[in-house]
Write a protein that holds these residues in place. Structure first.
Motif, PDB file in Angstrom:
ATOM      1  N   ASN A  89       0.838  -1.214   0.000  1.00  0.00           N
ATOM      2  CA  ASN A  89       0.000   0.000   0.000  1.00  0.00           C
ATOM      3  C   ASN A  89       0.864   1.252   0.000  1.00  0.00           C
ATOM      4  OD1 ASN A  89      -2.208  -1.489   2.490  1.00  0.00           O
ATOM      5  ND2 ASN A  89      -2.329  -1.664   0.276  1.00  0.00           N
ATOM      6  N   ASN A  90       1.821   1.306   0.913  1.00  0.00           N
ATOM      7  CA  ASN A  90       2.714   2.450   1.018  1.00  0.00           C
ATOM      8  C   ASN A  90       3.930   2.295   0.109  1.00  0.00           C
ATOM      9  OD1 ASN A  90       2.786   4.988   2.341  1.00  0.00           O
ATOM     10  ND2 ASN A  90       4.453   4.290   3.654  1.00  0.00           N
ATOM     11  N   GLY A  91       4.242   1.054  -0.240  1.00  0.00           N
ATOM     12  CA  GLY A  91       5.419   0.784  -1.055  1.00  0.00           C
ATOM     13  C   GLY A  91       5.356   1.396  -2.447  1.00  0.00           C
ATOM     14  N   VAL A  92       4.169   1.412  -3.050  1.00  0.00           N
ATOM     15  CA  VAL A  92       4.055   2.011  -4.381  1.00  0.00           C
ATOM     16  C   VAL A  92       4.324   3.508  -4.320  1.00  0.00           C
ATOM     17  CG1 VAL A  92       2.538   0.230  -5.326  1.00  0.00           C
ATOM     18  CG2 VAL A  92       1.529   2.204  -4.148  1.00  0.00           C
ATOM     19  N   TYR A  93       3.887   4.156  -3.237  1.00  0.00           N
ATOM     20  CA  TYR A  93       4.163   5.582  -3.065  1.00  0.00           C
ATOM     21  C   TYR A  93       5.652   5.817  -2.803  1.00  0.00           C
ATOM     22  CZ  TYR A  93      -0.824   6.640  -2.857  1.00  0.00           C
ATOM     23  OH  TYR A  93      -2.151   6.800  -3.171  1.00  0.00           O
ATOM     24  N   ARG A  94       6.273   4.899  -2.068  1.00  0.00           N
ATOM     25  CA  ARG A  94       7.697   5.032  -1.796  1.00  0.00           C
ATOM     26  C   ARG A  94       8.485   4.992  -3.106  1.00  0.00           C
ATOM     27  NH1 ARG A  94       8.168   0.903   1.198  1.00  0.00           N
ATOM     28  NH2 ARG A  94       7.528   1.852   3.152  1.00  0.00           N
ATOM     29  N   CYS A  95       8.029   4.182  -4.054  1.00  0.00           N
ATOM     30  CA  CYS A  95       8.658   4.173  -5.383  1.00  0.00           C
ATOM     31  C   CYS A  95       8.382   5.477  -6.120  1.00  0.00           C
ATOM     32  CB  CYS A  95       8.122   3.008  -6.218  1.00  0.00           C
ATOM     33  SG  CYS A  95       8.660   1.374  -5.703  1.00  0.00           S
ATOM     34  N   GLU A 133      18.899   5.781  -5.271  1.00  0.00           N
ATOM     35  CA  GLU A 133      19.083   4.796  -4.217  1.00  0.00           C
ATOM     36  C   GLU A 133      17.783   4.529  -3.465  1.00  0.00           C
ATOM     37  OE1 GLU A 133      22.067   4.007  -0.412  1.00  0.00           O
ATOM     38  OE2 GLU A 133      21.805   6.043  -1.196  1.00  0.00           O
ATOM     39  N   ALA A 134      17.039   5.597  -3.147  1.00  0.00           N
ATOM     40  CA  ALA A 134      15.770   5.429  -2.435  1.00  0.00           C
ATOM     41  C   ALA A 134      14.763   4.680  -3.304  1.00  0.00           C
ATOM     42  CB  ALA A 134      15.210   6.784  -2.033  1.00  0.00           C
ATOM     43  N   TYR A 135      14.734   5.000  -4.593  1.00  0.00           N
ATOM     44  CA  TYR A 135      13.828   4.311  -5.514  1.00  0.00           C
ATOM     45  C   TYR A 135      14.178   2.828  -5.623  1.00  0.00           C
ATOM     46  CZ  TYR A 135      12.069   2.490  -9.921  1.00  0.00           C
ATOM     47  OH  TYR A 135      11.490   1.693 -10.876  1.00  0.00           O
ATOM     48  N   ASP A 136      15.463   2.523  -5.812  1.00  0.00           N
ATOM     49  CA  ASP A 136      15.880   1.129  -5.971  1.00  0.00           C
ATOM     50  C   ASP A 136      15.489   0.306  -4.758  1.00  0.00           C
ATOM     51  OD1 ASP A 136      16.967   1.772  -8.425  1.00  0.00           O
ATOM     52  OD2 ASP A 136      19.057   1.784  -7.729  1.00  0.00           O
ATOM     53  N   ASP A 137      15.689   0.863  -3.566  1.00  0.00           N
ATOM     54  CA  ASP A 137      15.334   0.161  -2.338  1.00  0.00           C
ATOM     55  C   ASP A 137      13.826  -0.064  -2.251  1.00  0.00           C
ATOM     56  OD1 ASP A 137      15.936  -0.787   0.493  1.00  0.00           O
ATOM     57  OD2 ASP A 137      14.582   0.886   0.909  1.00  0.00           O
ATOM     58  N   ALA A 138      13.049   0.976  -2.587  1.00  0.00           N
ATOM     59  CA  ALA A 138      11.585   0.867  -2.537  1.00  0.00           C
ATOM     60  C   ALA A 138      11.077  -0.167  -3.537  1.00  0.00           C
ATOM     61  CB  ALA A 138      10.967   2.230  -2.816  1.00  0.00           C
ATOM     62  N   TYR A 139      11.635  -0.153  -4.731  1.00  0.00           N
ATOM     63  CA  TYR A 139      11.256  -1.083  -5.798  1.00  0.00           C
ATOM     64  C   TYR A 139      11.512  -2.521  -5.359  1.00  0.00           C
ATOM     65  CZ  TYR A 139      11.677  -3.085 -10.599  1.00  0.00           C
ATOM     66  OH  TYR A 139      11.575  -3.832 -11.747  1.00  0.00           O
ATOM     67  N   ASP A 140      12.696  -2.775  -4.817  1.00  0.00           N
ATOM     68  CA  ASP A 140      13.033  -4.134  -4.391  1.00  0.00           C
ATOM     69  C   ASP A 140      12.116  -4.604  -3.263  1.00  0.00           C
ATOM     70  OD1 ASP A 140      15.074  -4.171  -6.241  1.00  0.00           O
ATOM     71  OD2 ASP A 140      16.659  -3.705  -4.789  1.00  0.00           O
ATOM     72  N   ARG A 141      11.827  -3.713  -2.316  1.00  0.00           N
ATOM     73  CA  ARG A 141      10.939  -4.086  -1.219  1.00  0.00           C
ATOM     74  C   ARG A 141       9.532  -4.391  -1.735  1.00  0.00           C
ATOM     75  NH1 ARG A 141      11.417   0.238   3.580  1.00  0.00           N
ATOM     76  NH2 ARG A 141       9.577  -0.959   4.248  1.00  0.00           N
ATOM     77  N   LEU A 142       9.037  -3.576  -2.647  1.00  0.00           N
ATOM     78  CA  LEU A 142       7.694  -3.783  -3.200  1.00  0.00           C
ATOM     79  C   LEU A 142       7.573  -5.141  -3.877  1.00  0.00           C
ATOM     80  CD1 LEU A 142       4.839  -2.889  -4.159  1.00  0.00           C
ATOM     81  CD2 LEU A 142       5.977  -1.789  -6.106  1.00  0.00           C
TER      82      LEU A 142
END
Length: 325
Positions: free
Chosen positions: A184-190, A197-206
């Motif tokens: 739910n929040n992960g898509v916004y984090r991307c 770096e922040a995007y790559d981490d969010a993408y991998d977590r999602l």
């Protein structure tokens, strides 16, 4: 340095130190069957409250679905702001004259300021407003749907689903927390990442979480077994927005939902269940994200695609997950 990204959909959020953060401070008032002494709880009462929920917003969409599934439509009225709120507030631009027909206001902000003249945070949906006073009661989206189930039981329809089965609640809370933080929040984090770096981490977590859900849904029809629960509602409102918005707009593009067999079948199964698909407005969803998020989509152009006709196709889900009964 903090750069405000948007307000309105489940809270104010910002890009702070390159990483997306959501302000999760909400109005703590609750509507309960037995108000607790010394609190500002309000009593459950038919006809007293109005749910303000935009179909465009995934957090508000949860409340719309729960209200429908539990049969509370004649007990709690509903107002629906349009999808493209301005910088100040969600607005009732879908109603004649741009005014909510019950509350008589142009902006949801008016209900917030009626109770809190110096309200310091974002004007968010869902919100529950007391009709007689015009004052906001609560905007705590997670607490709202939980209370609709536990506190409004006396008004549920006779065949309302058990969205919080007693024997599964501990595990369900864990599942819902992972769904919230990673999906739910992960898509916004991307989408609102402030650095590569922040995007790559969010993408991998999602996609780690989506792969976990894909595997889980190969073993059972729904997240918690063979019956729909609150956990499914919380996941559904993100899945239904995934291909139309998050895949492209938020750069969540490793896989489309349609390329994840169990999740795609599961999402269609829910979509075709009364209470779910009839409360989805794809046009409003797309308008909200592509028009409001000018920092991501500066020209506000709404894409024509993707083809959404597949939501009505047979889902093939049965009691053993991805196998038809």
């Amino acid at each position: 340095m903090t750069e405000e990204a948007e307000h309105g959909s489940g809270g104010v959020y910002s890009v702070e130190g390159k990483e997306f953060n959501r302000d999760s401070r909400y109005i703590t008032t609750r509507i309960v069957a037995a108000p607790r002494p010394g609190t500002d709880d309000r009593p459950v009462e038919a006809g007293r409250y109005r749910l303000i929920a935009a179909y465009a917003c995934p957090w508000a969409n949860r409340a719309i679905i729960v209200r429908d599934l539990l049969g509370l439509g004649d007990v709690i009225s509903m107002g629906n702001p349009g999808p493209t709120h301005d910088a100040d507030s969600w607005t009732f631009d879908l109603d004649p004259g741009g005014v909510d027909p019950v509350l008589g206001i142009h902006k949801l902000k008016d209900a917030y300021l009626k109770r809190f003249p110096d309200y310091p945070r974002g004007i968010t949906v869902p919100a529950i407003v007391e009709e007689a006073t015009g004052e906001v009661v609560t905007n705590d989206f997670a607490q709202i749907t939980e209370d609709l189930f536990f506190e409004w039981r006396g008004f549920h329809r006779a065949d309302a689903p058990d969205l919080w089965p007693a024997g599964l609640r501990d595990e369900m809370e864990q599942v819902m927390w992972r769904v919230y933080t990673e999906v739910n929040n992960g898509v916004y984090r991307c989408g609102f990442a402030g650095s590569q770096e922040a995007y790559d981490d969010a993408y991998d977590r999602l996609f780690t979480a989506l792969d976990w859900l894909e595997e889980r849904l190969g073993r059972s029809r729904y997240l918690m077994g063979e019956a729909i629960t609150e956990a499914d509602i919380r996941l559904f409102t993100t899945l239904v927005r995934f291909d139309p918005v998050y895949h492209g707009h938020f750069k969540c593009n490793r896989s489309k939902l349609t390329e994840l067999p169990n999740l795609w079948g599961y999402a269609r199964d829910l979509f075709q269940t009364p209470g779910f698909g009839n409360n989805v407005r794809f046009d409003q969803i797309k308008a909200h994200y592509y028009v409001v998020h000018r920092d991501i989509n500066p020209l506000g152009i709404i894409p024509k695609g993707p083809d959404l006709s597949g939501w009505e196709t047979p889902h093939g889900r049965g009691s053993s997950g991805n196998k038809t009964q």
